[in-house]
Scaffold this motif. Structure first.
Motif, PDB file in Angstrom:
ATOM      1  N   THR A 107      22.378  49.402 -10.475  1.00 30.02           N
ATOM      2  CA  THR A 107      23.692  48.822 -10.175  1.00 30.02           C
ATOM      3  C   THR A 107      23.583  47.772  -9.066  1.00 30.02           C
ATOM      4  OG1 THR A 107      24.753  50.915 -10.778  1.00 30.02           O
ATOM      5  CG2 THR A 107      26.072  49.349  -9.526  1.00 30.02           C
ATOM      6  N   ILE A 108      22.803  48.084  -8.035  1.00 35.41           N
ATOM      7  CA  ILE A 108      22.600  47.112  -6.942  1.00 35.41           C
ATOM      8  C   ILE A 108      21.936  45.851  -7.471  1.00 35.41           C
ATOM      9  CG2 ILE A 108      21.334  46.695  -4.793  1.00 35.41           C
ATOM     10  CD1 ILE A 108      21.696  49.702  -4.166  1.00 35.41           C
ATOM     11  N   PHE A 109      20.959  46.020  -8.363  1.00 35.33           N
ATOM     12  CA  PHE A 109      20.271  44.869  -8.980  1.00 35.33           C
ATOM     13  C   PHE A 109      21.276  43.998  -9.736  1.00 35.33           C
ATOM     14  CE2 PHE A 109      18.275  43.030 -12.765  1.00 35.33           C
ATOM     15  CZ  PHE A 109      17.276  42.264 -12.190  1.00 35.33           C
ATOM     16  N   ILE A 110      22.190  44.628 -10.471  1.00 43.12           N
ATOM     17  CA  ILE A 110      23.193  43.887 -11.256  1.00 43.12           C
ATOM     18  C   ILE A 110      24.122  43.096 -10.333  1.00 43.12           C
ATOM     19  CG2 ILE A 110      25.229  44.148 -12.743  1.00 43.12           C
ATOM     20  CD1 ILE A 110      23.763  46.611 -13.967  1.00 43.12           C
ATOM     21  N   THR A 111      24.611  43.738  -9.281  1.00 47.26           N
ATOM     22  CA  THR A 111      25.580  43.094  -8.382  1.00 47.26           C
ATOM     23  C   THR A 111      24.958  41.950  -7.580  1.00 47.26           C
ATOM     24  OG1 THR A 111      25.115  44.799  -6.699  1.00 47.26           O
ATOM     25  CG2 THR A 111      26.999  45.160  -8.155  1.00 47.26           C
ATOM     26  N   ARG A 112      23.636  41.966  -7.430  1.00 49.22           N
ATOM     27  CA  ARG A 112      22.964  40.908  -6.666  1.00 49.22           C
ATOM     28  C   ARG A 112      22.644  39.676  -7.510  1.00 49.22           C
ATOM     29  NH1 ARG A 112      18.584  44.035  -2.741  1.00 49.22           N
ATOM     30  NH2 ARG A 112      20.123  44.908  -1.280  1.00 49.22           N
TER      31      ARG A 112
END
Length: 221
Positions: A107-112
């Motif tokens: 999820t963090i990868f997607i939001t970045r």
């Protein structure tokens, strides 16, 4: 007619063969785990290191570092369980937390990303960084796909809430504690501290009053 007695030698032989069979399999699993450990954590295994690192990081991201540990543990459990892998509730709790962390990284990868909704483009970026050996903070393709679906349905904040709930449930399984009992215990301890501080304050005030009375008595004398 007399019944034939079972041949003890044959029975013992079968038991020894069965024992040797699961011990050999268990040792092989542990050996694979040790080879994977060397391959993933270093470049000492040559071509095996290159292949293992690329494939494992593509599919599991940072979770690839845990593959060898799981194999070694399961190999030992296979031998200890005499051909059966018996794991407790804590194992499932720990595994769930690990997988939840991988989803969180997804999820963090997607939001970045510049275009979080670009599933194909971000998947391609993730694949390239893994193959090229650039270890970025992600949980691999598997976690990315699941976390992307969650991201599309409930958004990033909703995903974080789900991860938090799963983590709490996993901690309950691991440490076998009750949330209600923990909150009640925290409240009672807080109340005890408050009462203790109140008693100390009252005691200090009584001592001050006593000292004042003594001083007044001395003056009067």
């Amino acid at each position: 007619m007399a019944k034939k007695k079972p041949n003890r030698r044959k029975t013992q032989k079968k038991e020894i063969e069965a024992k040797s069979n699961y011990e050999i399999k268990g040792i092989l699993i542990i050996a694979i785990g040790l080879l994977t450990l060397i391959a993933i954590y270093s470049n000492l295994a040559g071509f095996l290191s290159t292949i293992s690192q690329k494939i494992s990081f593509v599919f599991l991201g940072l979770g690839a570092y845990l593959i060898p540990l799981y194999l070694i543990y399961l190999g030992y459990k296979y031998m200890a369980g005499r051909g059966k892998i018996n794991v407790g509730v804590r194992f499932y709790g720990i595994s769930t937390i690990i997988f939840t962390i991988l989803l969180l990284l997804g999820t963090i990868f997607i939001t970045r990303q510049l275009a979080p909704n670009d599933f194909g483009g971000n998947l391609s970026t993730l694949f390239k960084t893994s193959v090229e050996g650039k270890v970025s903070m992600h949980g691999g393709i598997i976690a990315y796909i699941i976390s992307y679906l969650l991201y599309k349905f409930i958004g990033a904040i909703g995903s974080y809430i789900v991860y938090g709930v799963i983590t709490i449930i996993s901690l309950i399984l691991i440490f076998n504690f009750s949330v209600v009992d923990t909150v009640s215990s925290a409240k009672s301890k807080r109340k005890e501290r408050k009462n203790a501080n109140k008693n100390k304050k009252m005691k200090a005030e009584d001592e001050e009053d006593f000292i004042k009375i003594e001083r007044n008595n001395v003056k009067e004398q």
